[in-house]
Design a protein around this motif. Sequence first.
Motif, PDB file in Angstrom:
ATOM      1  N   GLY A  34       3.893   9.274  -2.897  1.00  0.00           N
ATOM      2  CA  GLY A  34       3.070   8.314  -2.170  1.00  0.00           C
ATOM      3  C   GLY A  34       2.383   8.972  -0.986  1.00  0.00           C
ATOM      4  O   GLY A  34       2.125  10.177  -0.970  1.00  0.00           O
ATOM      5  N   ALA A  35       2.138   8.164   0.032  1.00  0.00           N
ATOM      6  CA  ALA A  35       1.312   8.620   1.136  1.00  0.00           C
ATOM      7  C   ALA A  35       1.986   9.676   2.011  1.00  0.00           C
ATOM      8  O   ALA A  35       1.318  10.473   2.666  1.00  0.00           O
ATOM      9  CB  ALA A  35       0.914   7.428   1.992  1.00  0.00           C
ATOM     10  N   LYS A  63       6.573   1.093  -8.630  1.00  0.00           N
ATOM     11  CA  LYS A  63       5.999   2.314  -9.209  1.00  0.00           C
ATOM     12  C   LYS A  63       6.272   3.520  -8.314  1.00  0.00           C
ATOM     13  O   LYS A  63       6.560   3.366  -7.113  1.00  0.00           O
ATOM     14  CB  LYS A  63       4.488   2.161  -9.421  1.00  0.00           C
ATOM     15  CG  LYS A  63       3.658   2.109  -8.119  1.00  0.00           C
ATOM     16  CD  LYS A  63       3.139   3.452  -7.719  1.00  0.00           C
ATOM     17  CE  LYS A  63       2.519   3.656  -6.388  1.00  0.00           C
ATOM     18  NZ  LYS A  63       2.840   3.088  -5.165  1.00  0.00           N
ATOM     19  N   THR A 115      -0.366   4.099   5.084  1.00  0.00           N
ATOM     20  CA  THR A 115      -1.094   4.894   4.084  1.00  0.00           C
ATOM     21  C   THR A 115      -2.480   5.284   4.599  1.00  0.00           C
ATOM     22  O   THR A 115      -2.913   6.433   4.444  1.00  0.00           O
ATOM     23  CB  THR A 115      -1.208   4.101   2.763  1.00  0.00           C
ATOM     24  OG1 THR A 115       0.114   3.861   2.273  1.00  0.00           O
ATOM     25  CG2 THR A 115      -1.984   4.862   1.699  1.00  0.00           C
ATOM     26  N   VAL A 139      -6.004  12.254  -5.472  1.00  0.00           N
ATOM     27  CA  VAL A 139      -6.638  11.182  -6.253  1.00  0.00           C
ATOM     28  C   VAL A 139      -7.766  10.503  -5.469  1.00  0.00           C
ATOM     29  O   VAL A 139      -8.745  10.023  -6.033  1.00  0.00           O
ATOM     30  CB  VAL A 139      -5.548  10.161  -6.703  1.00  0.00           C
ATOM     31  CG1 VAL A 139      -5.083   9.281  -5.565  1.00  0.00           C
ATOM     32  CG2 VAL A 139      -6.037   9.314  -7.863  1.00  0.00           C
ATOM     33  N   GLY A 182       6.193   2.685  -0.093  1.00  0.00           N
ATOM     34  CA  GLY A 182       5.308   3.402  -1.021  1.00  0.00           C
ATOM     35  C   GLY A 182       5.693   3.240  -2.473  1.00  0.00           C
ATOM     36  O   GLY A 182       5.209   3.978  -3.333  1.00  0.00           O
ATOM     37  N   HIS A 192      -2.980  11.609  -2.764  1.00  0.00           N
ATOM     38  CA  HIS A 192      -3.988  12.177  -1.853  1.00  0.00           C
ATOM     39  C   HIS A 192      -5.134  12.865  -2.614  1.00  0.00           C
ATOM     40  O   HIS A 192      -6.296  12.532  -2.372  1.00  0.00           O
ATOM     41  CB  HIS A 192      -3.375  13.125  -0.808  1.00  0.00           C
ATOM     42  CG  HIS A 192      -2.610  12.359   0.228  1.00  0.00           C
ATOM     43  ND1 HIS A 192      -3.238  11.584   1.171  1.00  0.00           N
ATOM     44  CD2 HIS A 192      -1.276  12.195   0.436  1.00  0.00           C
ATOM     45  CE1 HIS A 192      -2.315  10.997   1.928  1.00  0.00           C
ATOM     46  NE2 HIS A 192      -1.117  11.345   1.497  1.00  0.00           N
TER      47      HIS A 192
HETATM   48  O1  PMV Z   1       1.405   4.551  -0.306  1.00  0.00           O
HETATM   49  P1  PMV Z   1       1.368   4.642  -1.776  1.00  0.00           P
HETATM   50  O2  PMV Z   1       2.614   5.067  -2.447  1.00  0.00           O
HETATM   51  O3  PMV Z   1       0.755   3.449  -2.446  1.00  0.00           O
HETATM   52  O4  PMV Z   1       0.429   5.880  -2.135  1.00  0.00           O
HETATM   53  C1  PMV Z   1      -0.795   6.136  -1.557  1.00  0.00           C
HETATM   54  C2  PMV Z   1      -1.472   7.127  -2.440  1.00  0.00           C
HETATM   55  C3  PMV Z   1      -2.610   7.867  -1.773  1.00  0.00           C
HETATM   56  O5  PMV Z   1      -3.119   8.765  -2.746  1.00  0.00           O
HETATM   57  C4  PMV Z   1      -2.128   8.662  -0.587  1.00  0.00           C
HETATM   58  C5  PMV Z   1      -3.704   6.919  -1.303  1.00  0.00           C
HETATM   59  C6  PMV Z   1      -4.504   6.268  -2.409  1.00  0.00           C
HETATM   60  O6  PMV Z   1      -5.191   5.271  -2.099  1.00  0.00           O
HETATM   61  O7  PMV Z   1      -4.487   6.733  -3.552  1.00  0.00           O
END
Ligand code: PMV
Length: 311
Positions: free
Chosen positions: A268-269, A11, A184, A20, A99, A18
């Motif tokens: 992602g993070a 995904k 993350t 979120v 991510g 963030h």
């Molecule tokens: O590391 P990823 O791609 O799974 O994304 C983390 C998404 C954040 O919003 C940074 C953290 C979260 O728990 O939602």
Amino acid sequence: MHTPSASGCAKVILFGEHAVVYGQPALAAALSKGARVHVVDDAAALTVEIPEWDVTARPDDGTRLGEALAAMAAVLEERAGEPPGGSLCVEFDVPVGAGLGSSAAMAVALARAMQPEADDALVLDVAAASERIFHGNPSGVDHTTSTLGGILRFRRGDEPPCVPLVGVAPIRLIIAQMEPGADTGEMVSGVREWLDREPEIVTQLLEWMGALTGQAEQALRQGDTPRLGRLMNLAHGALVSLGVSTPMLDRGCHAARRAGAWGAKLTGAGGGGCLIALASEASQRAVVEALEVEGAMRVLTTWAGAGRPSK
Ligand code: PMV
């Protein structure tokens, strides 16, 4: 012995990472790439082999993967009545630990391989058991997107938190891993510190990111990809302001835009890992080349929001 295979999608977070965490909406899209599991020997005891990492795991062998297998097998045994078995082989066609939800993709593919008759509800529960081992307290967005496919809106506190956007066409995305992914949890803590230091202005920024996600959903529903790209550029700016981008991710986004992309943002993070870029078909090749020249570790072009993965 036969060799059926099962898959789970990786995904990307299109918008709202963030923010979120603080109750704002996010959009996640399933990729047409991810993890595929082959059943090597369905008569054997439960074993998982990942040739790419030179790893073989069994439930309770003390490894993280073994623990995840045991957790998945326990859910299957409870719900399907018999313990799963089989010698299973996992292959990835996305970078791992960047991510893109590779652990969720693997868990979903394993669940489907262990119990081919499983419905989505069971796959979700089995994959959640694995994700809890790998990620402690996961939001659920990765394995839900991986199981259901498509593009989903996710908002903490909504019931259910993940809702598929019906009738939205998939988009062709360029994904570049610019550098190794960061932790993350550390990135999330960094944003928390920023918020604690400047509560008023950072809260406004997070709310603004939520509004951006709403606009992006509108652009997706209208099939307005150039606008979606512009909104990506704005989202990247917000993530820069939150302190989660890196010079390498910024350079990649600029290079993609210079090469003709409508937009690009980290996904992602942050703190490393991947960016996504959206470009017309005519510009995609130039964008991929520009990212490679900029030093990307890996660039792939894939459908995001594609339908259900094949079983
Ligand atoms: O590391 P990823 O791609 O799974 O994304 C983390 C998404 C954040 O919003 C940074 C953290 C979260 O728990 O939602």
